[in-house]
Structures are given as structure tokens and as C-alpha cells.
Design an enzyme around this catalytic site. Structure first.
Site, PDB file in Angstrom:
ATOM      1  N   GLY A 130      49.343   6.358  77.695  1.00  0.00           N
ATOM      2  CA  GLY A 130      48.827   4.990  77.760  1.00  0.00           C
ATOM      3  C   GLY A 130      49.568   4.232  78.840  1.00  0.00           C
ATOM      4  O   GLY A 130      49.169   4.206  80.001  1.00  0.00           O
ATOM      5  N   TRP A 155      40.240   5.155  74.231  1.00  0.00           N
ATOM      6  CA  TRP A 155      40.080   3.692  74.286  1.00  0.00           C
ATOM      7  C   TRP A 155      39.190   3.244  75.438  1.00  0.00           C
ATOM      8  O   TRP A 155      39.481   2.234  76.083  1.00  0.00           O
ATOM      9  CB  TRP A 155      41.436   2.993  74.433  1.00  0.00           C
ATOM     10  CG  TRP A 155      42.501   3.354  73.476  1.00  0.00           C
ATOM     11  CD1 TRP A 155      43.670   3.981  73.769  1.00  0.00           C
ATOM     12  CD2 TRP A 155      42.525   3.085  72.068  1.00  0.00           C
ATOM     13  NE1 TRP A 155      44.417   4.134  72.632  1.00  0.00           N
ATOM     14  CE2 TRP A 155      43.733   3.592  71.567  1.00  0.00           C
ATOM     15  CE3 TRP A 155      41.623   2.481  71.182  1.00  0.00           C
ATOM     16  CZ2 TRP A 155      44.087   3.517  70.238  1.00  0.00           C
ATOM     17  CZ3 TRP A 155      41.960   2.403  69.848  1.00  0.00           C
ATOM     18  CH2 TRP A 155      43.181   2.914  69.388  1.00  0.00           C
ATOM     19  N   THR A 157      36.514   1.482  77.320  1.00  0.00           N
ATOM     20  CA  THR A 157      35.567   0.368  77.199  1.00  0.00           C
ATOM     21  C   THR A 157      34.209   0.813  77.741  1.00  0.00           C
ATOM     22  O   THR A 157      34.136   1.434  78.806  1.00  0.00           O
ATOM     23  CB  THR A 157      36.094  -0.850  77.992  1.00  0.00           C
ATOM     24  OG1 THR A 157      37.318  -1.264  77.394  1.00  0.00           O
ATOM     25  CG2 THR A 157      35.098  -2.006  77.962  1.00  0.00           C
ATOM     26  N   GLN A 337      46.271 -22.632  62.557  1.00  0.00           N
ATOM     27  CA  GLN A 337      47.203 -23.499  61.818  1.00  0.00           C
ATOM     28  C   GLN A 337      46.629 -24.906  61.662  1.00  0.00           C
ATOM     29  O   GLN A 337      46.694 -25.506  60.587  1.00  0.00           O
ATOM     30  CB  GLN A 337      48.541 -23.541  62.580  1.00  0.00           C
ATOM     31  CG  GLN A 337      49.682 -24.160  61.809  1.00  0.00           C
ATOM     32  CD  GLN A 337      50.088 -23.310  60.603  1.00  0.00           C
ATOM     33  OE1 GLN A 337      49.816 -22.118  60.566  1.00  0.00           O
ATOM     34  NE2 GLN A 337      50.701 -23.932  59.616  1.00  0.00           N
ATOM     35  N   ILE A 338      46.066 -25.415  62.727  1.00  0.00           N
ATOM     36  CA  ILE A 338      45.495 -26.770  62.689  1.00  0.00           C
ATOM     37  C   ILE A 338      44.275 -26.818  61.763  1.00  0.00           C
ATOM     38  O   ILE A 338      44.002 -27.839  61.137  1.00  0.00           O
ATOM     39  CB  ILE A 338      45.162 -27.253  64.130  1.00  0.00           C
ATOM     40  CG1 ILE A 338      46.468 -27.534  64.883  1.00  0.00           C
ATOM     41  CG2 ILE A 338      44.261 -28.495  64.116  1.00  0.00           C
ATOM     42  CD1 ILE A 338      46.323 -27.845  66.360  1.00  0.00           C
ATOM     43  N   HIS A 339      43.588 -25.700  61.637  1.00  0.00           N
ATOM     44  CA  HIS A 339      42.437 -25.638  60.728  1.00  0.00           C
ATOM     45  C   HIS A 339      42.874 -25.479  59.256  1.00  0.00           C
ATOM     46  O   HIS A 339      42.022 -25.542  58.361  1.00  0.00           O
ATOM     47  CB  HIS A 339      41.526 -24.463  61.083  1.00  0.00           C
ATOM     48  CG  HIS A 339      40.574 -24.742  62.214  1.00  0.00           C
ATOM     49  ND1 HIS A 339      40.974 -24.831  63.529  1.00  0.00           N
ATOM     50  CD2 HIS A 339      39.242 -24.967  62.228  1.00  0.00           C
ATOM     51  CE1 HIS A 339      39.924 -25.071  64.295  1.00  0.00           C
ATOM     52  NE2 HIS A 339      38.861 -25.165  63.534  1.00  0.00           N
ATOM     53  N   GLY A 341      43.545 -23.988  55.738  1.00  0.00           N
ATOM     54  CA  GLY A 341      42.861 -22.905  55.009  1.00  0.00           C
ATOM     55  C   GLY A 341      41.527 -22.546  55.640  1.00  0.00           C
ATOM     56  O   GLY A 341      41.125 -21.373  55.651  1.00  0.00           O
ATOM     57  N   GLU A 364      44.953  -3.108  79.819  1.00  0.00           N
ATOM     58  CA  GLU A 364      45.300  -3.314  81.246  1.00  0.00           C
ATOM     59  C   GLU A 364      46.802  -3.509  81.404  1.00  0.00           C
ATOM     60  O   GLU A 364      47.247  -4.319  82.215  1.00  0.00           O
ATOM     61  CB  GLU A 364      44.570  -4.530  81.818  1.00  0.00           C
ATOM     62  CG  GLU A 364      43.088  -4.468  81.692  1.00  0.00           C
ATOM     63  CD  GLU A 364      42.426  -3.745  82.839  1.00  0.00           C
ATOM     64  OE1 GLU A 364      43.029  -3.673  83.915  1.00  0.00           O
ATOM     65  OE2 GLU A 364      41.337  -3.233  82.622  1.00  0.00           O
ATOM     66  N   GLU A 368      54.828  -5.748  77.695  1.00  0.00           N
ATOM     67  CA  GLU A 368      56.138  -5.171  78.047  1.00  0.00           C
ATOM     68  C   GLU A 368      56.077  -4.531  79.443  1.00  0.00           C
ATOM     69  O   GLU A 368      56.995  -4.688  80.258  1.00  0.00           O
ATOM     70  CB  GLU A 368      56.560  -4.113  77.012  1.00  0.00           C
ATOM     71  CG  GLU A 368      56.932  -4.665  75.643  1.00  0.00           C
ATOM     72  CD  GLU A 368      55.726  -5.045  74.773  1.00  0.00           C
ATOM     73  OE1 GLU A 368      54.598  -4.610  75.081  1.00  0.00           O
ATOM     74  OE2 GLU A 368      55.916  -5.777  73.789  1.00  0.00           O
TER      75      GLU A 368
HETATM   76  C1  LIG Z   1      39.981  -2.349  72.888  1.00  0.00           C
HETATM   77  C2  LIG Z   1      40.658  -1.542  73.949  1.00  0.00           C
HETATM   78  C3  LIG Z   1      39.985  -1.273  75.128  1.00  0.00           C
HETATM   79  C4  LIG Z   1      40.587  -0.481  76.114  1.00  0.00           C
HETATM   80  N1  LIG Z   1      39.876  -0.157  77.242  1.00  0.00           N
HETATM   81  C5  LIG Z   1      40.383   0.780  78.101  1.00  0.00           C
HETATM   82  C6  LIG Z   1      39.592   1.291  79.184  1.00  0.00           C
HETATM   83  O1  LIG Z   1      38.447   0.893  79.403  1.00  0.00           O
HETATM   84  N2  LIG Z   1      40.132   2.258  79.957  1.00  0.00           N
HETATM   85  C7  LIG Z   1      41.389   2.747  79.753  1.00  0.00           C
HETATM   86  O2  LIG Z   1      41.793   3.636  80.485  1.00  0.00           O
HETATM   87  N3  LIG Z   1      42.161   2.281  78.734  1.00  0.00           N
HETATM   88  C8  LIG Z   1      41.694   1.306  77.909  1.00  0.00           C
HETATM   89  N4  LIG Z   1      42.456   0.847  76.867  1.00  0.00           N
HETATM   90  C9  LIG Z   1      43.788   1.408  76.667  1.00  0.00           C
HETATM   91  C10 LIG Z   1      44.912   0.421  76.947  1.00  0.00           C
HETATM   92  O3  LIG Z   1      45.008   0.164  78.304  1.00  0.00           O
HETATM   93  C11 LIG Z   1      46.184   1.023  76.323  1.00  0.00           C
HETATM   94  O4  LIG Z   1      46.051   0.903  74.923  1.00  0.00           O
HETATM   95  C12 LIG Z   1      47.448   0.336  76.807  1.00  0.00           C
HETATM   96  O5  LIG Z   1      47.670   0.603  78.156  1.00  0.00           O
HETATM   97  C13 LIG Z   1      48.680   0.785  75.996  1.00  0.00           C
HETATM   98  O6  LIG Z   1      48.735   2.168  75.901  1.00  0.00           O
HETATM   99  P1  LIG Z   1      48.963   2.852  74.465  1.00  0.00           P
HETATM  100  O7  LIG Z   1      47.955   2.292  73.552  1.00  0.00           O
HETATM  101  O8  LIG Z   1      48.975   4.317  74.651  1.00  0.00           O
HETATM  102  O9  LIG Z   1      50.366   2.346  73.995  1.00  0.00           O
HETATM  103  P2  LIG Z   1      51.800   2.975  74.378  1.00  0.00           P
HETATM  104  O10 LIG Z   1      51.873   3.197  75.850  1.00  0.00           O
HETATM  105  O11 LIG Z   1      52.060   4.134  73.492  1.00  0.00           O
HETATM  106  O12 LIG Z   1      52.766   1.793  73.998  1.00  0.00           O
HETATM  107  C14 LIG Z   1      53.187   1.534  72.662  1.00  0.00           C
HETATM  108  C15 LIG Z   1      54.228   0.418  72.710  1.00  0.00           C
HETATM  109  O13 LIG Z   1      55.375   0.866  73.469  1.00  0.00           O
HETATM  110  C16 LIG Z   1      55.632  -0.031  74.538  1.00  0.00           C
HETATM  111  N5  LIG Z   1      56.127   0.715  75.708  1.00  0.00           N
HETATM  112  C17 LIG Z   1      55.614   1.845  76.256  1.00  0.00           C
HETATM  113  N6  LIG Z   1      56.339   2.206  77.314  1.00  0.00           N
HETATM  114  C18 LIG Z   1      57.317   1.286  77.460  1.00  0.00           C
HETATM  115  C19 LIG Z   1      58.391   1.106  78.384  1.00  0.00           C
HETATM  116  N7  LIG Z   1      58.589   1.946  79.417  1.00  0.00           N
HETATM  117  N8  LIG Z   1      59.213   0.051  78.204  1.00  0.00           N
HETATM  118  C20 LIG Z   1      59.016  -0.825  77.191  1.00  0.00           C
HETATM  119  N9  LIG Z   1      58.020  -0.711  76.280  1.00  0.00           N
HETATM  120  C21 LIG Z   1      57.189   0.327  76.419  1.00  0.00           C
HETATM  121  C22 LIG Z   1      54.284  -0.696  74.834  1.00  0.00           C
HETATM  122  O14 LIG Z   1      54.459  -1.916  75.505  1.00  0.00           O
HETATM  123  C23 LIG Z   1      53.718  -0.846  73.431  1.00  0.00           C
HETATM  124  O15 LIG Z   1      54.254  -1.990  72.830  1.00  0.00           O
HETATM  125  C24 LIG Z   1      41.888   0.015  75.906  1.00  0.00           C
HETATM  126  C25 LIG Z   1      42.571  -0.297  74.727  1.00  0.00           C
HETATM  127  C26 LIG Z   1      41.964  -1.039  73.751  1.00  0.00           C
HETATM  128  C27 LIG Z   1      42.700  -1.307  72.475  1.00  0.00           C
END
Ligand SMILES: Cc1cc2nc3c(=O)[nH]c(=O)nc-3n(C[C@H](O)[C@H](O)[C@H](O)COP(=O)(O)OP(=O)(O)OC[C@H]3O[C@@H](n4cnc5c(N)ncnc54)[C@H](O)[C@@H]3O)c2cc1C
Length: 383
Positions: A130, A155, A157, A337-339, A341, A364, A368
Site C-alpha cells: 500500500g 482497493w 476505485t 457535535q454541534i448537531h 444527538g 492517495e 503519515e
Molecule cells: C476506498 C478506497 C479507495 C482506494 N482507491 C484506490 C485506487 O483506485 N487505486 C489504488 O491503487 N489504491 C487505492 N486505494 C488504496 C489506498 O491508496 C491505500 O489504502 C493507502 O495507500 C494505504 O495503503 P494500505 O491500506 O496498504 O495501508 P498500509 O500501507 O499498510 O498502512 C497502514 C498504516 O501504517 C502506516 N505506515 C505505513 N508505512 C509507514 C511509514 N513508512 N511510516 C509511518 N507510517 C507508515 C500508514 O500511514 C497507515 O496508518 C484505495 C483505498 C480505499 C480505502
């Protein structure tokens, strides 16, 4: 930097708000509850020129700049983030095709997008990759004049409704530098071996389609390779500079919608014999929401202007995206909060905005990751 909008931008912004107010309220709750993609509304938005507006006119777009598309996203999101997300992402991924595609590729992959006859996507994330984009393992092996693709994208879109997607694939696993191992391929959904499984049960933006995509021996002609092989990681980072501003715009719009909702409720709801808007505690909340939203808006416009001037600044895109996302979440929280319940139940839009806002801190690039990009820029200046 000049933040004055042109008369044309003002006009498009107003038209976007009018369109959203006219058409979104009828669908917003239902699409959220049913997790249904709003096909009909997407078509209607396309007819009004709100789909793929940044695409050049030769491909049916309006050829507007990024800032103008930010204004549209802001107004749409202020009315409903789920529907705004579905409409705003019809052309997701086309930025990369515009930047890298040959004339033939642009003809093949951009035609019909502005009319919403073609829906696109960008497939980067995987179950095990991710935030660590370079960790993507979806494999594309050359076989004559084709690539054979195997792997899972997560994930995605528009996953179950798209016609083709710009896909980050690993073409050279042996490359010494892990950032030189990937390429971008445009993969059509009609290809044999392409399976999309809709992801249901999302917290928010439930009208936006999201899927896991399985690629099993999918054969893709080499004509679908975007740019140079091995450059995929760098291309995606440059694609993100622009795409992240779109998410920042979502955040600004959600914050705006929450402020309007909270203000209206606060002037109408009476306690202790007077509107709650008379209480300084409520006024402070509104003031803080408005100030943060304005700061997020200015950052987002500035980041968009950099792109429109052909000089994207990654740290600026990250600042805008992180701050606008955080502001959206904070404003949605204070709106509930303003709303009181009433904000806690589905009858009120505040509840839906509260759920929808969170995504702007996740996709995107998580907040972090954006802080890492900002800090890196800062430390590089010193080093
Ligand atoms: C509704 C939705 C639509 C999406 N659409 C697309 C799409 O069209 N195309 C696509 O390719 N992706 C898409 N995504 C994926 C999205 O971009 C990823 O979920 C996002 O980049 C985070 O990756 P992950 O979920 O694997 O989380 P992880 O990378 O596993 O992260 C988990 C946690 O660890 C933290 N973390 C990870 N590495 C570090 C670091 N080096 N330092 C500090 N903190 C860190 C992260 O910030 C997060 O809090 C979508 C996701 C959702 C939920």
C-alpha cells in the site's frame, strides 16, 4: 500568488454547486445505504461537462485547468462526498495517459471518457503493498509482443465498472534498485483473466465503487505500455502530485459542507430559550472550522496552481492533501457535535459526512506518508 478566480472559473464553480444541489439530494442517502454506483447521475454529470473536464477538447473534455477541476470537486463534495467521488473519479488514471501516452494511446484510452462512455482507473495498491508502492509484485512478463500479467490489485476505485486501468506492474524484478522494477500498463477489463470483486461494507464514500482485482495470465499488447519500461515508480509519483490535489479538494469540499450544515443547524436549534449559535462555545467551533477550511483551501489552490504552471511541487501537494484531509475529519466531527444527538443518526447528513470524511486521510497516500514527504523536502533543503 494570485488567488483571484477568473469569471469563467466563478461561473463553473456556481454551475457545479447548482448541479449538485439539484441532483445529489435525491440519490445521496439511497446510494450510501445500498452501496450502489450512480450510473445515471454520472451520465447526467457528463452531459453537463463535469466529467473529465481537464481532458483536452480533442478528447471531448473541456480542457480546463486543474484549479478549475478543484473548484468543481469542492462544490460537489460540499453537497455529497460519495456521489462527488463517483463522478470525480470517472477519469481516474487519465492524468498518466495524458502525461505519458503516445497519440495512438491517447486516442484509444481517452476517447469516450468525458462522455462517461468509458470509465478508467489507476491500479497501484496490492494486498501487501500500500504505502510501500515500490513493493508491488503484480508481475508482467514479456511473451513476444505481449505482456502476461499475474497478480492482485487491491482497493481499486471503479474496479467493477471500469473499462481499463493504468496498472503498476513489475517488469524487472532483478533490477538492483527496487524503484527501477516497475512499468505502467493499461489493462482492459474485458481481457480474459481479469476478475473484479466488489468490496462492500466500506465506512464511507459508499457510492464510489471499490474492488479487488485478480489478474490471471492476462495478455496485454505491448502497445499498452505507457512510457519507458522500468520507470513506473517515478511515473506514479509524478501522477500522485496531481491526483493528490484532487483528494485535497475533496477534503476542502467536505469541510465546507460540514460548516454550512453546522451553521444552519446552530441558528435553527434552540436551547435555554435561544439558538445554540448564540453560545460562544458553538461560535468558537464554527470559527475554528472556517479558519482551518480556508487554510486548507488556499494550500490546495496553491498546489493546483503549481501544477497548472507546469511546476508541480510534491511537498505542496502533500501539505494540501494532509491538511485538507485532517480538516475534513475535524470539521465532520465538530459538525456532528454541534448537531448533538441528531448528528448521530442517518436521518441527518452530518452522520454520512462524518463517515465519508475519513477516506481523505487514507487514500492517495496516508497522512503519515504525506508528513514523511514534507519532512524529506525540508531535510533535503538543509542537507
Ligand atoms: C476506498 C478506497 C479507495 C482506494 N482507491 C484506490 C485506487 O483506485 N487505486 C489504488 O491503487 N489504491 C487505492 N486505494 C488504496 C489506498 O491508496 C491505500 O489504502 C493507502 O495507500 C494505504 O495503503 P494500505 O491500506 O496498504 O495501508 P498500509 O500501507 O499498510 O498502512 C497502514 C498504516 O501504517 C502506516 N505506515 C505505513 N508505512 C509507514 C511509514 N513508512 N511510516 C509511518 N507510517 C507508515 C500508514 O500511514 C497507515 O496508518 C484505495 C483505498 C480505499 C480505502
Amino acid at each position: 500568488m494570485d488567488f483571484e478566480l477568473s469569471p469563467q472559473q466563478e461561473q463553473i464553480k456556481k454551475a457545479a454547486r447548482q448541479f449538485a444541489e439539484e441532483h445529489f439530494p435525491d440519490h445521496a442517502r439511497e446510494m450510501d445505504e445500498e452501496e450502489a454506483y450512480p450510473h445515471e447521475l454520472v451520465q447526467r454529470a457528463a452531459k453537463q461537462g463535469f466529467v473529465g473536464a481537464t481532458l483536452p477538447q480533442e478528447y471531448g473534455g473541456a480542457g480546463v485547468d486543474l484549479l478549475t477541476s478543484v473548484l468543481v470537486a469542492e462544490e460537489f463534495n460540499a453537497v455529497d462526498p460519495g456521489l462527488a467521488g463517483a463522478i470525480g473519479s470517472v477519469d481516474f488514471g487519465t492524468e498518466a495517459i495524458l502525461q505519458l501516452g503516445t497519440e495512438d494511446q491517447q486516442q484509444r484510452f481517452l476517447s469516450g471518457v468525458a462522455e462517461a462512455e468509458t470509465i478508467t482507473g489507476a491500479a497501484i495498491s496490492e494486498p501487501e503493498a500500500g504505502s510501500d508502492v515500490a513493493g508491488a509484485t503484480c508481475r508482467a512478463e514479456r511473451d513476444g509482443d505481449e505482456f502476461v500479467v499475474n497478480g492482485t490489485k487491491m482497493w481499486i476505485t471503479n474496479g467493477t465498472v471500469l473499462d481499463h486501468m493504468v496498472t503498476l506492474v513489475m517488469t524487472d524484478p532483478e533490477a538492483e534498485d527496487r524503484h527501477d522494477r516497475h512499468s505502467l500498463l493499461v489493462i482492459p477489463s474485458e481481457a480474459e483473466g481479469f476478475t473484479a470483486n466488489k468490496i462492500t461494507g466500506k465506512l464511507g464514500i459508499r457510492a464510489s465503487d471499490t474492488a479487488e482485482i485478480q489478474l490471471d495470465d492476462v495478455r496485454v499488447p505491448e502497445e499498452n505500455l505507457l512510457g519507458e519500461p522500468g520507470e513506473g515508480f517515478g511515473y506514479i509519483m509524478s501522477f500522485f502530485n496531481e491526483a493528490r490535489i484532487g483528494v485535497a479538494a475533496q477534503g476542502v469540499g467536505i469541510a465546507k459542507g460540514c460548516i454550512e450544515m453546522a451553521r444552519d443547524y446552530a441558528t435553527q436549534r434552540r436551547q435555554f430559550g435561544q439558538p445554540i449559535a448564540n453560545f460562544q462555545a458553538i461560535q468558537f467551533k464554527l470559527a475554528e472550522m472556517a479558519t482551518k477550511a480556508e487554510a486548507a483551501r488556499l494550500m490546495t489552490y496553491k498546489a493546483a496552481r503549481h501544477c497548472d504552471e507546469g511546476q508541480p511541487v510534491p511537498e505542496m501537494s502533500s501539505k494540501a492533501k494532509w491538511y485538507a484531509g485532517e480538516t475534513a475529519v475535524e470539521c465532520a466531527d465538530e459538525c456532528v457535535q454541534i448537531h448533538g444527538g441528531s448528528g448521530y443518526v442517518k436521518e441527518m447528513d452530518a452522520e454520512r459526512f462524518y463517515r465519508d470524511a475519513k477516506i481523505t486521510e487514507v487514500y492517495e497516500g496516508t497522512k503519515e506518508i504525506h508528513k514523511l514527504i514534507i519532512a524529506r523536502g525540508l531535510l533535503d533543503q538543509i542537507g
